[in-house]
Design an enzyme around this catalytic site. Structure first.
Site, PDB file in Angstrom:
ATOM      1  N   GLY A   1      -4.306  -4.578   5.870  1.00  0.00           N
ATOM      2  CA  GLY A   1      -3.272  -4.510   6.763  1.00  0.00           C
ATOM      3  C   GLY A   1      -3.563  -2.993   7.443  1.00  0.00           C
ATOM      4  O   GLY A   1      -3.922  -2.314   6.794  1.00  0.00           O
TER       5      GLY A   1
ATOM      6  N   LYS B   1      -2.847   5.012  -2.431  1.00  0.00           N
ATOM      7  CA  LYS B   1      -4.100   5.882  -1.762  1.00  0.00           C
ATOM      8  C   LYS B   1      -4.132   6.956  -2.722  1.00  0.00           C
ATOM      9  O   LYS B   1      -3.421   7.909  -3.143  1.00  0.00           O
ATOM     10  CB  LYS B   1      -3.294   6.191  -0.499  1.00  0.00           C
ATOM     11  CG  LYS B   1      -3.000   5.146   0.682  1.00  0.00           C
ATOM     12  CD  LYS B   1      -4.294   4.802   0.930  1.00  0.00           C
ATOM     13  CE  LYS B   1      -4.015   3.920   2.294  1.00  0.00           C
ATOM     14  NZ  LYS B   1      -5.233   3.094   2.736  1.00  0.00           N
TER      15      LYS B   1
ATOM     16  N   LYS C   1     -10.213  -7.098   7.331  1.00  0.00           N
ATOM     17  CA  LYS C   1      -9.168  -7.111   8.411  1.00  0.00           C
ATOM     18  C   LYS C   1      -9.766  -7.720   9.700  1.00  0.00           C
ATOM     19  O   LYS C   1     -10.914  -7.229  10.085  1.00  0.00           O
ATOM     20  CB  LYS C   1      -9.216  -5.455   8.631  1.00  0.00           C
ATOM     21  CG  LYS C   1      -8.372  -4.947   7.365  1.00  0.00           C
ATOM     22  CD  LYS C   1      -8.357  -3.273   7.640  1.00  0.00           C
ATOM     23  CE  LYS C   1      -7.630  -2.749   6.451  1.00  0.00           C
ATOM     24  NZ  LYS C   1      -7.987  -1.170   6.636  1.00  0.00           N
TER      25      LYS C   1
ATOM     26  N   ASP D   1      -7.169   3.130  -3.253  1.00  0.00           N
ATOM     27  CA  ASP D   1      -7.948   3.095  -1.905  1.00  0.00           C
ATOM     28  C   ASP D   1      -8.095   4.548  -1.589  1.00  0.00           C
ATOM     29  O   ASP D   1      -7.206   5.358  -1.164  1.00  0.00           O
ATOM     30  CB  ASP D   1      -6.935   2.585  -0.686  1.00  0.00           C
ATOM     31  CG  ASP D   1      -7.722   2.452   0.796  1.00  0.00           C
ATOM     32  OD1 ASP D   1      -8.980   2.898   0.680  1.00  0.00           O
ATOM     33  OD2 ASP D   1      -7.200   2.158   1.561  1.00  0.00           O
TER      34      ASP D   1
ATOM     35  N   SER E   1       0.880  -1.176  -0.159  1.00  0.00           N
ATOM     36  CA  SER E   1      -0.041  -0.015   0.020  1.00  0.00           C
ATOM     37  C   SER E   1       0.789   1.276   0.114  1.00  0.00           C
ATOM     38  O   SER E   1       1.646   1.384   0.927  1.00  0.00           O
ATOM     39  CB  SER E   1      -0.837   0.064   1.289  1.00  0.00           C
ATOM     40  OG  SER E   1      -1.551   1.192   1.438  1.00  0.00           O
TER      41      SER E   1
ATOM     42  N   GLU F   1     -10.866   0.680  -3.575  1.00  0.00           N
ATOM     43  CA  GLU F   1     -11.527   0.400  -2.028  1.00  0.00           C
ATOM     44  C   GLU F   1     -12.158   1.316  -1.536  1.00  0.00           C
ATOM     45  O   GLU F   1     -11.637   2.764  -1.626  1.00  0.00           O
ATOM     46  CB  GLU F   1     -10.125  -0.048  -1.516  1.00  0.00           C
ATOM     47  CG  GLU F   1     -10.421  -0.663   0.163  1.00  0.00           C
ATOM     48  CD  GLU F   1      -9.196  -0.968   0.483  1.00  0.00           C
ATOM     49  OE1 GLU F   1      -8.170  -0.917  -0.120  1.00  0.00           O
ATOM     50  OE2 GLU F   1      -9.080  -1.068   1.725  1.00  0.00           O
TER      51      GLU F   1
ATOM     52  N   LYS G   1      -1.069  -0.866  -4.496  1.00  0.00           N
ATOM     53  CA  LYS G   1      -2.221  -0.052  -3.957  1.00  0.00           C
ATOM     54  C   LYS G   1      -1.911   1.368  -3.798  1.00  0.00           C
ATOM     55  O   LYS G   1      -1.058   1.668  -2.847  1.00  0.00           O
ATOM     56  CB  LYS G   1      -2.877  -0.564  -2.737  1.00  0.00           C
ATOM     57  CG  LYS G   1      -4.038   0.167  -1.779  1.00  0.00           C
ATOM     58  CD  LYS G   1      -4.605  -0.579  -0.960  1.00  0.00           C
ATOM     59  CE  LYS G   1      -4.621   0.169   0.257  1.00  0.00           C
ATOM     60  NZ  LYS G   1      -5.272  -0.633   1.277  1.00  0.00           N
TER      61      LYS G   1
HETATM   62  O1  NPG Z   1       0.195  -2.571   4.633  1.00  0.00           O
HETATM   63  O2  NPG Z   1      -0.444  -2.664   6.507  1.00  0.00           O
HETATM   64  C1  NPG Z   1      -0.487  -2.136   5.670  1.00  0.00           C
HETATM   65  C2  NPG Z   1      -1.182  -0.622   5.451  1.00  0.00           C
HETATM   66  C3  NPG Z   1      -2.418  -1.141   4.623  1.00  0.00           C
HETATM   67  O3  NPG Z   1      -3.178   1.054   3.584  1.00  0.00           O
HETATM   68  C4  NPG Z   1      -3.094   0.244   4.354  1.00  0.00           C
HETATM   69  N1  NPG Z   1      -3.924   0.348   5.350  1.00  0.00           N
HETATM   70  O4  NPG Z   1      -6.900   2.089   5.157  1.00  0.00           O
HETATM   71  O5  NPG Z   1      -6.300   0.063   4.633  1.00  0.00           O
HETATM   72  C5  NPG Z   1      -6.081   1.200   5.055  1.00  0.00           C
HETATM   73  C6  NPG Z   1      -4.728   1.585   5.558  1.00  0.00           C
HETATM   74  C7  NPG Z   1      -4.707   1.874   7.060  1.00  0.00           C
HETATM   75  C8  NPG Z   1      -3.498   1.621   7.873  1.00  0.00           C
HETATM   76  C9  NPG Z   1      -5.809   2.078   7.761  1.00  0.00           C
HETATM   77  C10 NPG Z   1      -3.429   1.983   9.304  1.00  0.00           C
HETATM   78  C11 NPG Z   1      -5.751   2.524   9.275  1.00  0.00           C
HETATM   79  C12 NPG Z   1      -4.620   2.264   9.885  1.00  0.00           C
END
Ligand code: NPG
Length: 372
Positions: free
Chosen positions: A294, A167, A266, A192, A137, A217, A165
């Protein structure tokens, strides 16, 4: 099994680079690890995936610790010696919401129970793979520079990640997606938005259809179910839900109503690994792909997520990246990417433990809670 004590360890770990999403920027991860200790001294571990502020969810570190201490601990006392993880989950139902806190405590108990049985979490959940495909991500560069984004994506592609991915948010969508797609014409790519768009952006999001994306997403607010139906109809790229899915019922509703056709699972968002598995089973039955989300977990949460991602319905690469994507030093032995995959732990329980010196060094606060 008879759990006698829970320890809550709060750690502060700098991220290797700031992680910026449409809801804010994180520089240092506020990590909460829950340790359940059995009468025979066996420890089991669970990671609470809250952030330090209520940006992604109403839950955050301080509320999770409060809920665990004052509400979940007494609720769990009657099932401290239970041999049925479903009974443990049911006992926590007296507390409304707070799935991340519930997930952390119940996973620590599940870990102790599985260690006692000599069974890995992957075996228990029904894993069918020994390694899982990994995606990564990519946050919004703090500088909002396309060159910086391409550098970062390039380094992940070189490391072997199997899907990217990005953001996105209004003002940071078409340009980054088109630049990444131009540089890597065939890499599996998805976006996302973390709820950053509105129903009226449907036409704008449809412009991204030309970049051959796996999915978008969570484009809209988590409560905007009808809006997601409208967006799903207006764009060709499949819609995936994250923040909206809190339970088996919400997953069922999302797929039935056509609000999405793919689900990001998740465990922390849905209250634990049992519910995560049920959402997987339901999606598999409906032919809807799922993938493992994640939350910048340390090796503790990552180990459990990798086990989950080895179930048969996880047909898309997850946000299950290597330790080096997040941290210079992980609290467990690091997860290392091999040919774009991570190995599913095989030892009993979650299959990993914190390294005591690292845990000690990174801990900023801890407490011990006695049951009953
Ligand atoms: O690889 O752990 C990872 C991060 C993946 O983008 C990611 N997580 O919105 O999904 C999400 C975001 C996130 C991370 C959301 C931390 C909240 C806390």
């Amino acid at each position: 099994m008879r759990i006698e004590t829970f320890r809550i360890h709060r750690l502060s770990i700098p991220l290797v680079r700031p992680f910026r999403t449409s809801f804010g920027t994180e520089h240092v991860r506020d990590v909460i690890l829950v340790e359940a200790v059995d009468a025979d001294g066996t420890s089991g571990w669970g990671e609470c995936v809250t952030m330090s502020w209520p940006g992604y969810s109403y839950e955050y570190g301080d509320t999770a610790i409060d809920v665990m201490t004052h509400h979940l601990l007494p609720a769990l006392a009657p099932v401290a010696d239970s041999d049925d993880p479903h009974e443990v989950r049911a006992a926590m139902e007296v507390v409304a919401g707070h799935p991340m806190a519930k997930c952390a405590m119940s996973t620590a108990m599940l870990d102790v129970w599985l260690r006692g049985r000599g069974e890995s979490l992957g075996e228990y959940l029904g894993a069918v793979r020994s390694e899982v495909d990994c995606g990564v991500s990519v946050g919004i560069p703090v500088t909002e520079s396309i060159d910086a984004l391409l550098d970062e994506v390039g380094s992940y592609v070189d490391q072997g990640y199997r899907r990217i991915k990005l953001k996105i948010q209004p003002g940071w969508d078409i340009a980054p997606v088109s630049a990444v797609r131009a540089a890597w014409p065939t890499i599996p790519l998805q976006t996302d938005a973390n709820q950053a768009y509105q129903r009226s952006d449907a036409r704008h999001l449809a412009e991204l259809d030309q970049y051959d994306l796996l999915l978008h997403e969570q484009p809209l607010e988590q409560d905007d179910w009808y809006g997601h139906v409208l967006i799903s109809r207006a764009v060709e790229t499949p819609i995936c839900m994250d923040e909206s899915i809190h339970s088996l019922m919400s997953a069922d509703s999302a797929l039935e109503f056509g609000a999405c056709s793919i689900i990001n699972i998740k465990p922390g968002r849905v209250g634990g690994y049992l519910t995560a598995r049920e959402i997987h089973d339901l999606s598999l039955e409906r032919g809807a792909p799922v993938w493992a989300g994640g939350m910048l977990e340390t090796g503790i949460g990552r180990a459990a997520n990798v086990a989950l991602a080895a179930l048969p319905g996880f047909t898309l690469p997850g946000d299950t990246s290597a330790s080096s994507r997040y941290y210079e030093v992980d609290v467990t032995e690091p997860f290392v990417l091999r040919d774009g995959t991570l190995p599913v732990p095989t030892h009993p329980g979650i299959g990993v433990d914190p390294i005591p010196e690292v845990l000690r060094e990174m801990t900023v606060w801890s407490t011990e809670l006695r049951l009953g």
